[in-house]
Design a protein around this motif. Structure first.
Motif, PDB file in Angstrom:
ATOM      1  N   PRO A  44      42.870 -45.071 100.926  1.00 31.61           N
ATOM      2  CA  PRO A  44      42.812 -45.311 101.846  1.00 31.61           C
ATOM      3  C   PRO A  44      43.484 -46.600 102.847  1.00 31.61           C
ATOM      4  O   PRO A  44      43.607 -47.751 102.107  1.00 31.61           O
ATOM      5  CB  PRO A  44      41.345 -45.674 102.687  1.00 31.61           C
ATOM      6  CG  PRO A  44      40.710 -44.627 101.478  1.00 31.61           C
ATOM      7  CD  PRO A  44      41.723 -45.134 100.310  1.00 31.61           C
ATOM      8  N   ILE A  45      43.977 -46.438 103.773  1.00 27.95           N
ATOM      9  CA  ILE A  45      44.869 -47.489 104.328  1.00 27.95           C
ATOM     10  C   ILE A  45      44.433 -48.790 104.482  1.00 27.95           C
ATOM     11  O   ILE A  45      44.720 -49.783 104.687  1.00 27.95           O
ATOM     12  CB  ILE A  45      45.735 -47.496 106.117  1.00 27.95           C
ATOM     13  CG1 ILE A  45      46.884 -48.367 106.267  1.00 27.95           C
ATOM     14  CG2 ILE A  45      44.183 -47.165 107.364  1.00 27.95           C
ATOM     15  CD1 ILE A  45      47.952 -47.863 107.151  1.00 27.95           C
ATOM     16  N   ASP A  46      42.802 -49.060 104.834  1.00 29.33           N
ATOM     17  CA  ASP A  46      42.306 -50.152 105.323  1.00 29.33           C
ATOM     18  C   ASP A  46      41.987 -50.928 103.631  1.00 29.33           C
ATOM     19  O   ASP A  46      41.699 -52.314 103.719  1.00 29.33           O
ATOM     20  CB  ASP A  46      40.636 -50.170 105.524  1.00 29.33           C
ATOM     21  CG  ASP A  46      41.480 -49.239 107.289  1.00 29.33           C
ATOM     22  OD1 ASP A  46      42.342 -50.233 107.271  1.00 29.33           O
ATOM     23  OD2 ASP A  46      40.650 -49.346 108.218  1.00 29.33           O
ATOM     24  N   GLU A  47      42.190 -50.153 102.136  1.00 29.38           N
ATOM     25  CA  GLU A  47      42.006 -50.382 101.144  1.00 29.38           C
ATOM     26  C   GLU A  47      43.089 -50.579 100.441  1.00 29.38           C
ATOM     27  O   GLU A  47      43.062 -51.365  98.938  1.00 29.38           O
ATOM     28  CB  GLU A  47      40.877 -49.517 100.718  1.00 29.38           C
ATOM     29  CG  GLU A  47      39.640 -48.551 100.956  1.00 29.38           C
ATOM     30  CD  GLU A  47      39.315 -47.916 100.001  1.00 29.38           C
ATOM     31  OE1 GLU A  47      39.670 -47.359  99.169  1.00 29.38           O
ATOM     32  OE2 GLU A  47      38.200 -47.665 100.814  1.00 29.38           O
ATOM     33  N   ARG A  48      44.149 -51.231 101.488  1.00 27.58           N
ATOM     34  CA  ARG A  48      45.416 -51.356 100.631  1.00 27.58           C
ATOM     35  C   ARG A  48      45.504 -52.865 100.543  1.00 27.58           C
ATOM     36  O   ARG A  48      45.771 -53.952 101.633  1.00 27.58           O
ATOM     37  CB  ARG A  48      46.172 -50.777 100.991  1.00 27.58           C
ATOM     38  CG  ARG A  48      46.487 -49.091 100.597  1.00 27.58           C
ATOM     39  CD  ARG A  48      47.804 -47.920 101.400  1.00 27.58           C
ATOM     40  NE  ARG A  48      46.983 -47.152 101.832  1.00 27.58           N
ATOM     41  CZ  ARG A  48      47.405 -45.960 102.726  1.00 27.58           C
ATOM     42  NH1 ARG A  48      48.411 -46.483 104.122  1.00 27.58           N
ATOM     43  NH2 ARG A  48      47.580 -44.722 102.739  1.00 27.58           N
TER      44      ARG A  48
END
Ligand code: COA
Length: 371
Positions: free
Chosen positions: A367-371
């Protein structure tokens, strides 16, 4: 998994064509089986365009009919006429031609057909209009009046008339006509390949030509002739040998030399060298510098001049502004590009090669917040 690609598709046979053939080892070029040495100086550009687009060298009657069709086809569409001034103000010559050819498609009576008869008519119109587009563009950007075309002159003669504002001498028109013959077609060069890829999707001729013009523009292809002139103008005539040696030692490419297919002299360069010498009487500098450059590049790298090298000084001597050299190439190559589109449409299969994947594999999505 796909095989390793040949970088730049060198030696890959990408199409079958009856239009032109090169023997790279012997340095020979043929249009529909005719040796370029027999055509150059003997056949006119109009005859050569007929040969490429319609399959035969025309007899007198065919040439008269084809020439009349070219004259009728010279009319520019309303959309081109309405936009040319603004385009001339904002775009460089090859960008402008890309735009103008695209706009000219809008007013072409055969725009929605790719049937053989429609393609033949469009090929003639595009060939007739290209020199006029260049001349109208040049007139618009300079504010100079555009002389009317003279019906007694060829495409070559009228182009020189409209670009320089003076009626060319018979010899100048003949020599320029030969330049157009020499540049008309050249197997699977990058711009022709681009045109065929586009046409093979069953897209229309104007779209294919726009792709070709964008491809010709680059300095590794048609743009090389302008770069050659800029090099000649930038060198000190008394330092040519040393400057060229220095550039080569620094790993620079010298524009106008080398070729993917010819391993010996490009047969077109043979004619252009002679023309450059003939035209150089009043201003020998550029011809002499070219000869010296040729000697040094051969001595140092074993490379021969290609079509663009002597074309530069020839166009300069004919009074053509340097930034119109590549547009001039497009005037001639229009005959070949359109012939290739006709040929592609007549026996079509989508051109869709494979690629070798060299990127990462097995990546895990986050997910975008974990990249
Ligand atoms: N000047 C100096 N070296 C050149 C050269 C040039 N004009 N053309 C090719 N070479 C050298 C390359 O540096 C390369 O040397 P290397 O093996 O030591 O690295 C080798 O010759 C092969 O060149 P490459 O660019 O890989 O050949 P290609 O087949 O991909 O390219 C051209 C063909 C025409 C694009 C290339 O010769 C070139 O860039 N020429 C100048 C542009 C030009 O005149 N274009 C018009 C073509 S009609």
């Amino acid at each position: 998994m796909a095989d390793k690609p040949t970088k730049g598709l060198a030696d890959v046979v990408a199409a079958s064509t009856a239009l032109s053939d090169i023997d790279g080892k012997a340095g020979r070029l043929f249009y529909r089986g005719y040796d370029i040495h027999d055509l150059a100086g003997h056949a006119t550009f109009e005859e050569t365009a007929h040969l490429l687009q319609r399959g035969t060298l025309p007899n007198r009657e065919q040439l008269q009919a084809y020439s009349a069709e070219l004259v009728r086809g010279r009319e520019l569409g309303a959309l081109v006429a309405a936009n040319i001034a603004e385009i001339a103000e904002k775009q460089k010559p090859m960008e402008a031609l890309r735009s103008l050819v695209s706009l000219s498609g809008a007013d072409d009576p055969d725009k929605s057909s790719i049937e053989p008869e429609a393609n033949l008519r469009k090929a003639a119109r595009l060939t007739a209009q290209q020199p006029l587009l260049v001349a109208r563009y040049h007139a618009a950007r300079t504010g100079a009046p555009l002389p009317d075309a003279d019906p007694s002159l060829s495409i070559a003669g009228n182009f020189l008339l409209q670009i320089t504002g003076r009626r060319p001498s018979e010899r100048a028109a003949e020599l320029f006509d030969t330049c157009l013959v020499l540049h008309a077609d050249h197997t699977m060069n990058a711009s022709t390949f681009a045109a065929r890829v586009c046409a093979a999707t069953l897209s229309d001729m104007h779209s294919a030509i726009v792709a070709a013009i964008g491809t010709l523009k680059g300095p590794l292809h048609g743009g090389a002739n302008e770069q050659v002139m800029k090099t000649l103008e930038s060198l000190d005539p008394s330092q040519v040998a040393q400057s060229v040696r220095d550039k080569l030692a620094a790993g620079e490419k010298i524009m106008g030399f080398g070729h993917r297919v010819y391993k010996t002299e490009d047969p077109r360069a043979t004619h252009l060298r002679r023309m450059s010498e003939e035209l150089s009487a009043e201003e020998p500098k550029f011809y002499q510098m070219s000869k010296e450059m040729e000697e040094i590049v051969f001595e140092t790298k074993g490379l021969y001049p290609n079509v663009d090298f002597y074309a530069a000084s020839v166009y300069h001597y004919l009074g053509i502004p340097t930034d119109l050299f590549t547009p001039v190439f497009s005037i001639s190559r229009m005959s070949g590009w359109t012939a290739h589109v006709i040929e592609q449409h007549a026996d079509n299969r989508l051109i869709r090669p494979d690629s070798e994947y060299i990127g990462e594999r097995d990546q895990k999505w986050k997910p975008i917040d974990e990249r």
